[in-house]
Design a protein around this motif. Structure first.
Motif, mmCIF file in Angstrom:
data_model
loop_
_atom_site.group_PDB
_atom_site.id
_atom_site.type_symbol
_atom_site.label_atom_id
_atom_site.label_comp_id
_atom_site.label_asym_id
_atom_site.label_seq_id
_atom_site.Cartn_x
_atom_site.Cartn_y
_atom_site.Cartn_z
ATOM 1 N N THR A 180 0.827 -1.214 0.000
ATOM 2 C CA THR A 180 0.000 0.000 0.000
ATOM 3 C C THR A 180 0.861 1.263 0.000
ATOM 4 O O THR A 180 0.366 2.365 0.233
ATOM 5 C CB THR A 180 -0.939 0.020 1.217
ATOM 6 O OG1 THR A 180 -0.157 -0.097 2.408
ATOM 7 C CG2 THR A 180 -1.930 -1.123 1.146
ATOM 8 N N ALA A 181 2.154 1.116 -0.244
ATOM 9 C CA ALA A 181 3.067 2.243 -0.421
ATOM 10 C C ALA A 181 3.903 1.952 -1.659
ATOM 11 O O ALA A 181 3.967 0.821 -2.135
ATOM 12 C CB ALA A 181 3.951 2.435 0.810
ATOM 13 N N TYR A 182 4.546 2.986 -2.177
ATOM 14 C CA TYR A 182 5.357 2.817 -3.375
ATOM 15 C C TYR A 182 6.545 3.777 -3.314
ATOM 16 O O TYR A 182 6.520 4.770 -2.580
ATOM 17 C CB TYR A 182 4.517 3.080 -4.634
ATOM 18 C CG TYR A 182 3.965 4.483 -4.734
ATOM 19 C CD1 TYR A 182 4.656 5.489 -5.402
ATOM 20 C CD2 TYR A 182 2.739 4.815 -4.145
ATOM 21 C CE1 TYR A 182 4.159 6.780 -5.484
ATOM 22 C CE2 TYR A 182 2.228 6.100 -4.214
ATOM 23 C CZ TYR A 182 2.943 7.078 -4.894
ATOM 24 O OH TYR A 182 2.446 8.357 -4.971
ATOM 25 N N PRO A 183 7.617 3.508 -4.052
ATOM 26 C CA PRO A 183 8.783 4.404 -4.037
ATOM 27 C C PRO A 183 8.451 5.756 -4.654
ATOM 28 O O PRO A 183 8.001 5.838 -5.799
ATOM 29 C CB PRO A 183 9.829 3.642 -4.863
ATOM 30 C CG PRO A 183 9.043 2.680 -5.695
ATOM 31 C CD PRO A 183 7.849 2.308 -4.884
ATOM 32 N N CYS A 184 8.676 6.810 -3.897
ATOM 33 C CA CYS A 184 8.297 8.152 -4.357
ATOM 34 C C CYS A 184 9.062 8.571 -5.616
ATOM 35 O O CYS A 184 8.524 9.310 -6.447
ATOM 36 C CB CYS A 184 8.560 9.174 -3.253
ATOM 37 S SG CYS A 184 7.615 8.894 -1.739
ATOM 38 N N SER A 185 10.310 8.122 -5.758
ATOM 39 C CA SER A 185 11.095 8.524 -6.922
ATOM 40 C C SER A 185 10.578 7.909 -8.214
ATOM 41 O O SER A 185 10.986 8.314 -9.302
ATOM 42 C CB SER A 185 12.565 8.140 -6.727
ATOM 43 O OG SER A 185 12.695 6.748 -6.492
ATOM 44 N N CYS A 186 9.674 6.944 -8.095
ATOM 45 C CA CYS A 186 9.049 6.325 -9.279
ATOM 46 C C CYS A 186 7.779 7.059 -9.700
ATOM 47 O O CYS A 186 7.173 6.716 -10.723
ATOM 48 C CB CYS A 186 8.692 4.867 -8.996
ATOM 49 S SG CYS A 186 10.101 3.754 -8.925
ATOM 50 N N ALA A 187 7.337 8.030 -8.888
ATOM 51 C CA ALA A 187 6.056 8.687 -9.127
ATOM 52 C C ALA A 187 5.988 9.282 -10.529
ATOM 53 O O ALA A 187 6.905 9.977 -10.968
ATOM 54 C CB ALA A 187 5.829 9.777 -8.082
#
Length: 220
Positions: A127-134
Motif C-alpha cells: 500500500t506504499a510505493y517508491p516516491c522517486s518512481c512517481a
C-alpha cells in the motif's frame, strides 16, 4: 554490500587513469617549458597508455555488455530489496538510485514489479510505493523514500495499482544511450583526437630539441 569485483575493478581503473592524467599534464608542461626530451617522451608514453586503455575499456564494455548487464541487475536488485529510507548507512547509495529513477523516468531495473521484493513494502501489503518512481504526468512529484497509496477496499495492493512509471531503468538507460549515441561518440572521438594531437606535438618538440642539440655540437 552493493559492491562487486567488476565495479571495483572499474573504479580502480578510473582512479589510475585520473592519477596518470595529472602526472601526464605535469610532465608535459615541465618538459615543454624546459625543453627536456626525457619528460616529453614520458608525456608521449602516458598519452599512449591512456588512449590504449580507453580503447580497451570500450572493447570490454562492447563484448561483455551482457555480463555487465547481469552484474548491474544483481546489484540493483539487492539495493531495491534492502531499500530502507531510515537506514543512514546506505543513504547516499539510495539517494543516487532515487535520482536515477526520477531523471530517467523509470521504476525498478526491469520494471516496478522489482519493488515487490522490498521487505518494507511487503510488510505494508504493497500500500506504499517508491516516491522517486512517481509518474509526473499524473501530477505527482518525484522524491525519495516511500509514498502512501490510497488504501484499496481490501487493504492490499500490487505494483499495478501504483501511480508510477512502467518503464524499467534498464530500458530507460538503453533508450538514453541510443538517443544520445551521436553525442557520446562525438565526445569520445574529440577526446581521442586531442590525445593524438598531444602525442604528435610531443614528438615534434622532441625532434626540434634533438635538432637544436645537434646544431650546438661543435664540429671538429
Amino acid at each position: 554490500e552493493m559492491s562487486s569485483p567488476t565495479l571495483k575493478t572499474g573504479a580502480y581503473i578510473l582512479i589510475g587513469v585520473g592519477a596518470l592524467t595529472m602526472l601526464m599534464g605535469f610532465l608535459g608542461c615541465l618538459g615543454a617549458v624546459n625543453e627536456i626530451r626525457c619528460l616529453l617522451g614520458l608525456y608521449f608514453t602516458c598519452l599512449m597508455v591512456i588512449l590504449v586503455t580507453q580503447v580497451a575499456v570500450g572493447l570490454v564494455i562492447y563484448f561483455q555488455k551482457e555480463a555487465l548487464k547481469e552484474e548491474l541487475a544483481r546489484i540493483v536488485g539487492d539495493l531495491i530489496e534492502d531499500y530502507n529510507p531510515s537506514d543512514d548507512n546506505e543513504k547516499n547509495l539510495q539517494d543516487a538510485w532515487d535520482y536515477v529513477q526520477s531523471q530517467i523516468t523509470c521504476c525498478g531495473w526491469t520494471g516496478p514489479k522489482d519493488w515487490e521484493d522490498n521487505e518494507i513494502l511487503i510488510n505494508q501489503s504493497m500500500t506504499a510505493y517508491p516516491c522517486s518512481c512517481a509518474n509526473s504526468s499524473k501530477g505527482l512529484e518525484a522524491d525519495s523514500g516511500f509514498c502512501n497509496l490510497d488504501v484499496p477496499v481490501n487493504g492490499t495492493a500490487t505494483y499495478a495499482d501504483w501511480p508510477v512509471y512502467e518503464q524499467g531503468c534498464m530500458d530507460g538507460v538503453e533508450k538514453w544511450l541510443k538517443d544520445n549515441l551521436g553525442v557520446v561518440l562525438g565526445i569520445c572521438t574529440g577526446v581521442a583526437v586531442i590525445e593524438l594531437l598531444g602525442m604528435i606535438l610531443s614528438i615534434s618538440l622532441c625532434k626540434n630539441i634533438h635538432s637544436e642539440d645537434y646544431t650546438k655540437v661543435p664540429k671538429s
